[in-house]
Every structure is written in structure tokens, then in C-alpha cells.
Design an enzyme around this catalytic site. Structure first.
Site, PDB file in Angstrom:
ATOM      1  N   SER A 144     -33.083  10.838 -29.263  1.00  0.00           N
ATOM      2  CA  SER A 144     -33.819  11.324 -30.471  1.00  0.00           C
ATOM      3  C   SER A 144     -32.846  12.397 -31.339  1.00  0.00           C
ATOM      4  CB  SER A 144     -35.159  12.101 -30.287  1.00  0.00           C
ATOM      5  OG  SER A 144     -35.583  12.714 -31.283  1.00  0.00           O
TER       6      SER A 144
ATOM      7  N   LYS B  26     -35.100  14.378 -24.267  1.00  0.00           N
ATOM      8  CA  LYS B  26     -33.983  13.345 -24.908  1.00  0.00           C
ATOM      9  C   LYS B  26     -32.608  13.917 -24.898  1.00  0.00           C
ATOM     10  CE  LYS B  26     -36.955  10.174 -26.527  1.00  0.00           C
ATOM     11  NZ  LYS B  26     -36.933   8.790 -25.935  1.00  0.00           N
TER      12      LYS B  26
ATOM     13  N   ASN C  12     -36.581   2.602 -23.900  1.00  0.00           N
ATOM     14  CA  ASN C  12     -37.271   2.784 -25.133  1.00  0.00           C
ATOM     15  C   ASN C  12     -38.668   3.617 -24.708  1.00  0.00           C
ATOM     16  OD1 ASN C  12     -38.250   2.849 -28.050  1.00  0.00           O
ATOM     17  ND2 ASN C  12     -39.806   1.835 -27.027  1.00  0.00           N
TER      18      ASN C  12
ATOM     19  N   TYR D 273     -40.215  17.408 -25.154  1.00  0.00           N
ATOM     20  CA  TYR D 273     -39.556  16.264 -25.615  1.00  0.00           C
ATOM     21  C   TYR D 273     -38.105  16.475 -26.043  1.00  0.00           C
ATOM     22  CZ  TYR D 273     -38.889  12.428 -29.015  1.00  0.00           C
ATOM     23  OH  TYR D 273     -38.414  11.185 -29.748  1.00  0.00           O
TER      24      TYR D 273
END
Length: 257
Positions: free
Chosen positions: A149, A166, A88, A162
Site C-alpha cells: 500500500s 503494509k 492480496n 494498516y
């Protein structure tokens, strides 16, 4: 502690989704290693809030390869064994990390991309290696659940590093699902949409809040507990046949083909 208790390492468990995941596993009787990078007080708060006993806290910056393996070793020592890993820990999008390509300078661009992949992908890969090898040495089944995500699919124009990191995490999970299945280790991923964590409270309370809530036909955003419920299911023995899956947890705010 019940006789079927497992050892669960949750990275980035000091707040938000990670805390909710840790609480959900503890509620079912598992022993949890609460990992954090920074914020000792938050991690200790998570630990105090866990039901049951036998839980531990482990600290370290997972971007460092040596630290990643140390964190796993400390979790194994503290719990007796690690049966479930939840990847996580991540650098999530913030106003400070915004790097829209038309706006950011090259030096910041390079730095943000490097850091995002060091934590979101390489850190997860290294922790996964260490937990997988631990399971293989024990000849034990286990589960790895990655927290990905929605942004990996729909794109993140203001935070492309990001979104890309992901997407890479999703791909890593599917590759390892194939590699580890012969050893009884399941690997899967959840892909949350917008989640009402502490970090997002200001945004949700401000002018952007209504627009964010309208992204879902439910007219709201997700909760950390809803993501945690999906993680706990995918980590269960009953979900082993779902290994390799990427489970969307976004309230129908983004539907993949």
C-alpha cells in the site's frame, strides 16, 4: 489451457483487486486458486468469471497458522502445483476499523492492531512459507507478489495498524527476495494508492469523492485492473530481475524520494 500454464494462488480473491488479479492470470491461460476468507457467493462469482479451466476455490482465515498451510495444500492439490503466489488478502481500512490514537479506547486499539498484523503480515508470511517450501521441494522457479500500500510510505493516521502492517509486508518481501533468489524464486511488491473497488464505491460517490480523486494529478483513482496488470508483470519470468522491488501504482498521488 496452454502448455505454459502456471498454477497461481491469489489470496483474498473474492472481490476487488483480488478478483481482477485472478481474472488477469486466467486470461493469459494460467490456472487459478481463488482464496477467500468470508463470502462464498462472491468467491463463486469470481470463479465463474474466470476464462479457461482448471480453476479452484479455497477458503480459510489466514490469520490462523494451521489454516494458512492448509489453504496452500488445497491449492496445490486442486491445481497440481503452485508456481505463483499473490498475497492480496488483507484487512483494509474501513469506518468501523478507524483507530485514530486520540479517539479510540485502549481495548479497541490493541484488538485492531493484533488483527491487522495477524492477517496482513503473519497470514501472508505463513502462506509464503508454505508456497516457498512447495517450490523448493520441486526445485522449481516461481514468483511471489505482495499487495502492499501507498499508506506504508505516506502514513495512515486514522488507520495506523494498516499502514504499519503494509510497511512490514514490504520489508518482508525484500528480505525474502534476497533469501529466495538463489533458488530461482522472485519476490516483489506492488503498492497501490486509492483503488475504485466495490468497497470504496460509497466513499467515491459521496462528499469525499472529489477530494480523493484530486490526490492524483490524473484527477481520478486507480482501477483493480491497473493493479492486476502490475501484479501479472511482476509475476512473469521477464520480471525476475526486478525481484525485491516495490512498485508504486498510485497515479503519482504520492512520490517517494
Amino acid at each position: 489451457m496452454n502448455n505454459g500454464a502456471r498454477g497461481v494462488l491469489v489470496t483474498g480473491a473474492s472481490r476487488g483487486i483480488g478478483r481482477a488479479v485472478a481474472e488477469a492470470f486466467a486470461a493469459r491461460g494460467d490456472r487459478v486458486a481463488v482464496h477467500y476468507g468470508n463470502g462464498t457467493a462472491d468467491a463463486e462469482k469470481t470463479l465463474r468469471g474466470l476464462s479457461g479451466e482448471g480453476h479452484v476455490v479455497v477458503q480459510g482465515d489466514l490469520a490462523d497458522p494451521a489454516t494458512a498451510t492448509r489453504v496452500v495444500a488445497e491449492a496445490v492439490d486442486g491445481l497440481g502445483a503452485v508456481d505463483v503466489l499473490v498475497n492480496n488478502a488483507a484487512l483494509a481500512p474501513t469506518a468501523d476499523s478507524r483507530h485514530a490514537i486520540a479517539e479510540v479506547g485502549y481495548e479497541d486499539w490493541v484488538s485492531i492492531w493484533r488483527r491487522a498484523f495477524e492477517v496482513n503480515l503473519f497470514g501472508s508470511a505463513n502462506v509464503t512459507w508454505a508456497v516457498a517450501r512447495h517450490l523448493l521441494e520441486r526445485s522449481a522457479p516461481g514468483s511471489v507478489v505482495n499487495v502492499g500500500s501507498r499508506g506504508a510510505f505516506r502514513g495512515e493516521p486514522e488507520h495506523p495498524a494498516y499502514g504499519a502492517s503494509k510497511a512490514a509486508l514490504h520489508a518482508m518481501g525484500q528480505s525474502l527476495a534476497i533469501a529466495l533468489a538463489p533458488h530461482g524464486i522472485a519476490v516483489s511488491t506492488v503498492a497501490p494508492g486509492f483503488v475504485a473497488t466495490e468497497r470504496q464505491a460509497v466513499k467515491l460517490a459521496g462528499d469525499e469523492g472529489d477530494a480523493v480523486r484530486r490526490q492524483s494529478p490524473f484527477g481520478r483513482v486507480g482501477t483493480p485492473e491497473e493493479v492486476a496488470a502490475a501484479v501479472v508483470y511482476l509475476a512473469s519470468p521477464e520480471a525476475a530481475w526486478s525481484s525485491g522491488t516495490i512498485l508504486d501504482v498510485n497515479g503519482a498521488s504520492y512520490l517517494r524520494p
